[in-house]
Design a protein around this motif. Structure first.
Motif, PDB file in Angstrom:
ATOM      1  N   ALA A 199     -33.051   2.879 -20.026  1.00 20.20           N
ATOM      2  CA  ALA A 199     -33.646   2.026 -21.068  1.00 20.20           C
ATOM      3  C   ALA A 199     -35.094   2.429 -21.324  1.00 20.20           C
ATOM      4  O   ALA A 199     -35.550   2.443 -22.471  1.00 20.20           O
ATOM      5  CB  ALA A 199     -33.574   0.560 -20.643  1.00 20.20           C
ATOM      6  N   ALA A 200     -35.820   2.780 -20.245  1.00 19.43           N
ATOM      7  CA  ALA A 200     -37.223   3.191 -20.386  1.00 19.43           C
ATOM      8  C   ALA A 200     -37.333   4.494 -21.180  1.00 19.43           C
ATOM      9  O   ALA A 200     -38.221   4.630 -22.026  1.00 19.43           O
ATOM     10  CB  ALA A 200     -37.852   3.363 -19.006  1.00 19.43           C
ATOM     11  N   ILE A 201     -36.439   5.437 -20.924  1.00 23.08           N
ATOM     12  CA  ILE A 201     -36.474   6.717 -21.645  1.00 23.08           C
ATOM     13  C   ILE A 201     -36.245   6.498 -23.136  1.00 23.08           C
ATOM     14  O   ILE A 201     -36.958   7.047 -23.986  1.00 23.08           O
ATOM     15  CB  ILE A 201     -35.417   7.684 -21.066  1.00 23.08           C
ATOM     16  CG1 ILE A 201     -35.808   8.105 -19.648  1.00 23.08           C
ATOM     17  CG2 ILE A 201     -35.267   8.922 -21.964  1.00 23.08           C
ATOM     18  CD1 ILE A 201     -34.728   8.861 -18.914  1.00 23.08           C
TER      19      ILE A 201
ATOM     20  N   LEU B 263     -39.362   4.477 -24.580  1.00 27.53           N
ATOM     21  CA  LEU B 263     -40.554   5.328 -24.652  1.00 27.53           C
ATOM     22  C   LEU B 263     -40.436   6.356 -25.772  1.00 27.53           C
ATOM     23  O   LEU B 263     -41.407   6.603 -26.508  1.00 27.53           O
ATOM     24  CB  LEU B 263     -40.779   6.043 -23.315  1.00 27.53           C
ATOM     25  CG  LEU B 263     -41.344   5.189 -22.175  1.00 27.53           C
ATOM     26  CD1 LEU B 263     -41.286   5.952 -20.865  1.00 27.53           C
ATOM     27  CD2 LEU B 263     -42.781   4.771 -22.473  1.00 27.53           C
ATOM     28  N   THR B 264     -39.260   6.946 -25.918  1.00 27.39           N
ATOM     29  CA  THR B 264     -39.048   7.952 -26.969  1.00 27.39           C
ATOM     30  C   THR B 264     -39.284   7.357 -28.347  1.00 27.39           C
ATOM     31  O   THR B 264     -40.006   7.924 -29.175  1.00 27.39           O
ATOM     32  CB  THR B 264     -37.617   8.519 -26.881  1.00 27.39           C
ATOM     33  OG1 THR B 264     -37.410   9.107 -25.596  1.00 27.39           O
ATOM     34  CG2 THR B 264     -37.404   9.586 -27.959  1.00 27.39           C
TER      35      THR B 264
ATOM     36  N   TYR C  16     -45.700  -1.026 -20.738  1.00 32.18           N
ATOM     37  CA  TYR C  16     -44.744  -1.781 -19.919  1.00 32.18           C
ATOM     38  C   TYR C  16     -43.775  -0.834 -19.210  1.00 32.18           C
ATOM     39  O   TYR C  16     -43.532  -0.963 -18.000  1.00 32.18           O
ATOM     40  CB  TYR C  16     -43.961  -2.775 -20.778  1.00 32.18           C
ATOM     41  CG  TYR C  16     -42.796  -3.389 -20.034  1.00 32.18           C
ATOM     42  CD1 TYR C  16     -42.992  -4.456 -19.161  1.00 32.18           C
ATOM     43  CD2 TYR C  16     -41.514  -2.857 -20.164  1.00 32.18           C
ATOM     44  CE1 TYR C  16     -41.943  -4.993 -18.448  1.00 32.18           C
ATOM     45  CE2 TYR C  16     -40.452  -3.397 -19.451  1.00 32.18           C
ATOM     46  CZ  TYR C  16     -40.664  -4.457 -18.598  1.00 32.18           C
ATOM     47  OH  TYR C  16     -39.622  -4.977 -17.883  1.00 32.18           O
ATOM     48  N   TYR C  17     -43.223   0.119 -19.955  1.00 32.70           N
ATOM     49  CA  TYR C  17     -42.237   1.027 -19.355  1.00 32.70           C
ATOM     50  C   TYR C  17     -42.872   1.957 -18.318  1.00 32.70           C
ATOM     51  O   TYR C  17     -42.235   2.277 -17.306  1.00 32.70           O
ATOM     52  CB  TYR C  17     -41.547   1.847 -20.443  1.00 32.70           C
ATOM     53  CG  TYR C  17     -40.378   1.124 -21.073  1.00 32.70           C
ATOM     54  CD1 TYR C  17     -39.385   0.563 -20.286  1.00 32.70           C
ATOM     55  CD2 TYR C  17     -40.258   1.018 -22.455  1.00 32.70           C
ATOM     56  CE1 TYR C  17     -38.311  -0.107 -20.852  1.00 32.70           C
ATOM     57  CE2 TYR C  17     -39.182   0.364 -23.033  1.00 32.70           C
ATOM     58  CZ  TYR C  17     -38.214  -0.192 -22.231  1.00 32.70           C
ATOM     59  OH  TYR C  17     -37.150  -0.850 -22.793  1.00 32.70           O
ATOM     60  N   LEU C  18     -44.089   2.381 -18.552  1.00 37.79           N
ATOM     61  CA  LEU C  18     -44.763   3.217 -17.553  1.00 37.79           C
ATOM     62  C   LEU C  18     -44.957   2.446 -16.254  1.00 37.79           C
ATOM     63  O   LEU C  18     -44.733   2.973 -15.159  1.00 37.79           O
ATOM     64  CB  LEU C  18     -46.110   3.715 -18.093  1.00 37.79           C
ATOM     65  CG  LEU C  18     -46.045   4.723 -19.254  1.00 37.79           C
ATOM     66  CD1 LEU C  18     -47.445   5.064 -19.741  1.00 37.79           C
ATOM     67  CD2 LEU C  18     -45.306   5.995 -18.828  1.00 37.79           C
TER      68      LEU C  18
ATOM     69  N   ILE D  66     -35.780  -4.870 -24.245  1.00 38.77           N
ATOM     70  CA  ILE D  66     -36.928  -4.264 -24.927  1.00 38.77           C
ATOM     71  C   ILE D  66     -36.513  -2.942 -25.558  1.00 38.77           C
ATOM     72  O   ILE D  66     -36.926  -2.600 -26.675  1.00 38.77           O
ATOM     73  CB  ILE D  66     -38.097  -4.060 -23.943  1.00 38.77           C
ATOM     74  CG1 ILE D  66     -38.714  -5.403 -23.563  1.00 38.77           C
ATOM     75  CG2 ILE D  66     -39.184  -3.159 -24.558  1.00 38.77           C
ATOM     76  CD1 ILE D  66     -39.804  -5.310 -22.516  1.00 38.77           C
ATOM     77  N   SER D  67     -35.661  -2.191 -24.855  1.00 40.86           N
ATOM     78  CA  SER D  67     -35.145  -0.936 -25.400  1.00 40.86           C
ATOM     79  C   SER D  67     -34.309  -1.194 -26.651  1.00 40.86           C
ATOM     80  O   SER D  67     -34.454  -0.489 -27.667  1.00 40.86           O
ATOM     81  CB  SER D  67     -34.305  -0.216 -24.343  1.00 40.86           C
ATOM     82  OG  SER D  67     -33.774   0.990 -24.857  1.00 40.86           O
TER      83      SER D  67
END
Length: 304
Positions: free
Chosen positions: A19-21, A24-25, A58-60, A276-277
């Protein structure tokens, strides 16, 4: 306390990393497009960039937390745990307050459209600064409670614990309930205004033929605003779904003596990055101007 199998954490954190990837993308694509493409530098896109910045941070932070959670000595080696838990609350609040700004901006353009001073870049930058100031300052309150921010062993994440009532309710109010109530209140005003305007315009056009053209134009504008609000409310629902499991966990500790199932701690925390993603995907699809430019430059790169 019986510990959950390692596979449970590996699967859940893998989903969170995926989800973070994705998030972030998309967030970086939005930021780069708005910065590089002059036609995309608009006030609505400025607010979208603000949301993207909060999403990236947030994702970092989430990836750093996952890194420590997957270590063999996760229970004893959690550097900067209190700071990371505080930052977690700050960024969750910043995300929610970014949607409050979206709502207030639409209020300025829809209800207070005659007040041009409210529709300036300066006002929008000030709203962003104020929202970040609130997001940074208000989460300091749980620091005054003993163990307000700590490592939650059930989820292996440093965050505001749901096991201490003042900290739990304070964090939920700061990062979830207050910003969503602001959004709900503002959009209620806008919906009421749109309904009232639509009714008034239709009544006038049925009586006075000469007013048909300008009022028809105004009616189309109101309908466009309603359509835009529906899209933004869809994003709010995604955030609502993401935060609701954590809110249920807080209510569980407040109202019931029996502890919730241990897997629910991590699952409730993991819902936030997943939704969030999904929110970033929805936001990207809704921003036709940004999406068109990204697809255009992607097709050009493929040719080379």
């Amino acid at each position: 306390m019986k510990m959950l199998p390692e596979l449970f954490y590996t699967i859940n954190f893998s989903i969170s990393i995926s989800a973070a990837i994705i998030g972030l993308t998309i967030a970086f694509l939005i930021l780069i497009t708005v910065i590089c493409v002059r036609s995309c530098r608009t006030m609505p896109n400025l607010l979208i960039c603000n949301t993207s910045v909060a999403t990236i941070l947030y994702y970092l932070l989430n990836l750093i937390s996952i890194f420590y959670a997957l270590q063999n000595d996760w229970e004893h080696h959690q550097p900067g745990c209190v700071f990371r838990a505080y930052s977690y609350t700050v960024l969750c609040a910043a995300l929610c307050y970014s949607y409050s700004i979206h709502a207030i901006s639409r209020l300025f353009f829809t209800v207070f459209y005659t007040h041009k001073s409210l529709q300036t870049w300066f006002i929008h930058w000030m709203m962003i600064i104020i929202s970040w100031s609130i997001s940074i300052l208000t989460p300091t309150i749980p620091l005054f409670f003993q163990h307000g921010y700590q490592l939650e062993k059930e989820s292996r994440i440093c965050l505001p614990t749901v096991k201490i009532f003042p900290t739990a309710i304070c964090s939920v109010l700061i990062a979830f309930i207050i910003p969503l109530n602001i959004v709900a209140s503002v959009y209620s005003i806008i919906f009421f205004y749109a309904w009232k305007s639509t009714y008034r315009i239709r009544s006038l056009t049925s009586r006075v033929r000469n007013l048909m053209v300008p009022n028809h134009t105004r009616l189309l504008k109101v309908k466009r605003e309603i359509k835009l609000m529906q899209k933004i409310l869809m994003l709010i629902c995604l955030l609502l779904f993401g935060g609701t499991p954590y809110f249920i966990l807080v209510l569980w500790h407040i109202s019931l003596e029996k502890s919730p199932p241990e897997p629910f701690y991590l699952l409730s925390t993991n819902c936030i990055p997943i939704f969030i993603s999904l929110k970033m995907i929805t936001l990207f699809c809704m921003c036709k101007q940004i999406k068109t430019n990204v697809l255009h430059y992607s097709s050009r790169l493929q040719r080379y």
